[in-house]
Design a protein around this motif. Structure first.
Motif, short mmCIF file in Angstrom:
data_model
loop_
_atom_site.label_atom_id
_atom_site.label_comp_id
_atom_site.label_asym_id
_atom_site.label_seq_id
_atom_site.Cartn_x
_atom_site.Cartn_y
_atom_site.Cartn_z
N PHE A 192 0.83 -1.21 0.00
CA PHE A 192 0.00 0.00 0.00
C PHE A 192 0.86 1.26 0.00
O PHE A 192 0.64 2.19 -0.79
CB PHE A 192 -0.92 -0.02 1.22
N LEU A 193 1.85 1.32 0.86
CA LEU A 193 2.71 2.50 0.92
C LEU A 193 3.50 2.68 -0.37
O LEU A 193 3.73 3.81 -0.83
CB LEU A 193 3.67 2.39 2.11
N SER A 194 3.89 1.57 -0.98
CA SER A 194 4.61 1.67 -2.26
C SER A 194 3.72 2.24 -3.35
O SER A 194 4.12 3.12 -4.12
CB SER A 194 5.13 0.28 -2.67
N LEU A 195 2.49 1.76 -3.42
CA LEU A 195 1.57 2.21 -4.45
C LEU A 195 1.10 3.64 -4.21
O LEU A 195 0.73 4.35 -5.16
CB LEU A 195 0.37 1.26 -4.55
N CYS A 196 1.11 4.08 -2.95
CA CYS A 196 0.72 5.46 -2.65
C CYS A 196 1.65 6.46 -3.34
O CYS A 196 1.25 7.59 -3.63
CB CYS A 196 0.71 5.70 -1.15
N LEU A 197 2.88 6.05 -3.59
CA LEU A 197 3.81 6.94 -4.29
C LEU A 197 3.34 7.25 -5.70
O LEU A 197 3.58 8.34 -6.23
CB LEU A 197 5.20 6.31 -4.32
#
Length: 504
Positions: A22-27
């Motif tokens: 999730f945090l990776s895709l938030c970028l």
């Protein structure tokens, strides 16, 4: 036969592994913000005036101060509505002639300055800014000012054109492949835009970037909502969109640190190359794999999620199924969104809703950029109001539903636009614009959330899923039907929650 949601309850609905993904895709969501709204800084139009050969030499010879030079050589403001005279017109005077004096040099040519003929700027413009923008580099002012709007229209047109095909690619070939391909093209087109030698090539690269950048955001949004359990799906979907707001808030600081548009464009484009690393750290959607009858790969991904979350894979994982009762491999089609009269009605209603929301949102942002006294601070403040908008959705969506927040937010945004027509005070204008932006942000996030709740997996990308992107009729269409024409009810929705969905 366990479903994906049932398995996720055992291996972790939103465990450590999903949090990393999730945090990776938030970028990706953060990176879309400067692509969509970077025009506020890339197309900034500073104060300007005609460049007149000989004026600088005369000013040095006479020892004029900057204020005196402007007073002696520029046309007067004239009547109301003629302020552009100083920016787009100049006196038809040869400033190199020796007869001009230092004290009111035009007095020797005419008793009244208004009698002197005016002509459009002949030798370009002088811009009062320490940085640069596409306006200052390509002289997009006066008669060519419309080209700035064309630059932004290319992004919107690209979003619309991309929505016609990229959603199909995501449904046909997978969310992950679509994510990687669009991220690569987004990065390349962004860099090419930054080094474009002329206005025409810059437009073409900007159009290309618009066509693929939306697909990158859409693929990430769909991918993360399909990898978490039903209990966390709404929260993840909303927070993914909050990352877009983070990108807006950070854009003002980045633009302040990089006042030259080419460097700013490079700074927001180069990070997209790092998204190619997601090939190794982001999984394919297990729901999509099941919809394509690729059960073995889906089981491997679910087992990998279990191990990363410190759980044991369930014993019945080998008979994993999709809750939508897929009996054959399904191919997406836009016509699936228009298959029944009830679905067609909802589709067109939400397409219109998306069109109006996108226009109002972009209009409020552009208004802030055009009328602000401090561009960077006003843009930053207006971006901050999107965070309470997300909080409002998180608090109300399970308690009130979707209809009432959607209606009230639309009313707030519409009322704000009307009030701004009759407001002359700058501070009041900013406050009202921020309230309107909060309202329209709630609407956009709500409509985007409906897509993942009500679409069956195999056409979830065919219903163009975007965020603040098209000023064109493309958007999320509520409700869904399976290919056998039966109503497709989302497994995670309870009957108490469904009564708040969009009406027939």
């Amino acid at each position: 036969m366990p479903t994906v949601d049932a398995v996720l309850e055992q291996v972790g609905e939103f465990g450590w592994y999903q949090k990393q993904v999730f945090l990776s895709l938030c970028l990706i969501s953060t990176a879309l913000a400067p692509i969509y709204l970077g025009i506020v800084f890339l197309g900034f139009s500073p104060p300007h005036r005609c460049r007149s050969p000989g004026v600088s030499e005369l000013s040095r010879r006479c020892g004029w101060s900057p204020a005196e030079e402007l007073n002696y050589t520029l046309p007067s403001l004239g009547a109301a509505g003629e302020a552009s005279l100083r920016q787009c017109m100049q006196y038809a005077v040869d400033w190199n002639q020796s007869t001009l004096g230092c004290l009111d040099p035009l007095a020797s040519l005419a008793a009244n300055r208004s009698q002197l003929p005016l002509v459009p700027c002949q030798h370009g413009w002088v811009y009062d800014t320490p940085g640069s923008s596409i306006v200052t580099e390509f002289n997009l002012v006066c008669a060519d000012a419309w080209k700035v709007d064309l630059f932004q229209s290319c992004v919107n047109l690209g979003f619309f054109l991309g929505s016609l095909g990229i959603g199909y690619i995501a449904d046909r070939f997978g969310r992950k492949l679509c994510l990687l391909a669009t991220s690569l093209v987004t990065a390349l087109s962004g860099v090419l835009t930054a080094v474009a030698p002329d206005y025409t090539s810059m437009l073409l690269f900007r159009l290309l970037q618009g066509m693929v950048s939306k697909g990158s955001w859409m693929s990430g949004y769909t991918l993360i909502t399909e990898c978490v359990g039903s209990g966390s799906r709404r929260t993840v979907a909303i927070l993914y969109q909050v990352a877009f707001s983070v990108g807006l808030a950070g854009l003002s600081g980045l633009a302040y640190a990089m006042p030259h548009w080419r460097w700013l464009q490079l700074a927001v484009s180069l990070p997209a190359f790092f998204f190619l690393l997601y090939y190794w750290c982001v999984p394919e959607s297990p729901r999509w794999l099941l919809s394509q009858k690729r059960n073995t790969q889906a089981m491997k991904i679910m087992a990998h999620i279990a191990r990363k979350n410190g759980r044991l894979p369930p014993a019945d994982l080998k008979i994993l199924s999709l809750e939508e009762d897929v009996t054959e491999r399904q191919s997406p089609s836009f016509m699936d969104l228009l298959r029944t009269p009830n679905l067609r009605k909802r589709t067109f209603i939400l397409m219109y809703l998306w069109f109006t929301c996108a226009v109002v949102y972009q209009g409020l942002v552009m208004h802030m950029g055009a009328t602000s006294q401090n561009l960077y601070l006003d843009f930053f403040y207006s971006a901050l109001v999107e965070f309470p908008a997300a909080l409002v959705i998180l608090v109300t969506i399970d308690r009130i539903g979707r209809i009432y927040p959607l209606a009230v937010s639309n009313l707030v945004a519409g009322a704000a636009c009307l009030v701004m027509l009759f407001t002359s005070l700058h501070w009041l204008n900013v406050v009202v614009a921020c309230l309107g932006r909060m309202g329209i942000t709630i609407v956009l996030q709500m409509v985007c959330l409906v897509n993942t709740e009500l679409y069956p997996t195999f056409i979830r990308g065919a219903g163009p899923d975007g965020r603040r992107n098209d000023a064109a009729p493309s958007g999320d269409q509520g409700s869904c039907f399976a290919r056998d024409h039966r109503r497709c009810e989302p497994a995670e929705e309870s009957k108490a929650q469904r009564k708040h969905d969009l009406p027939s």
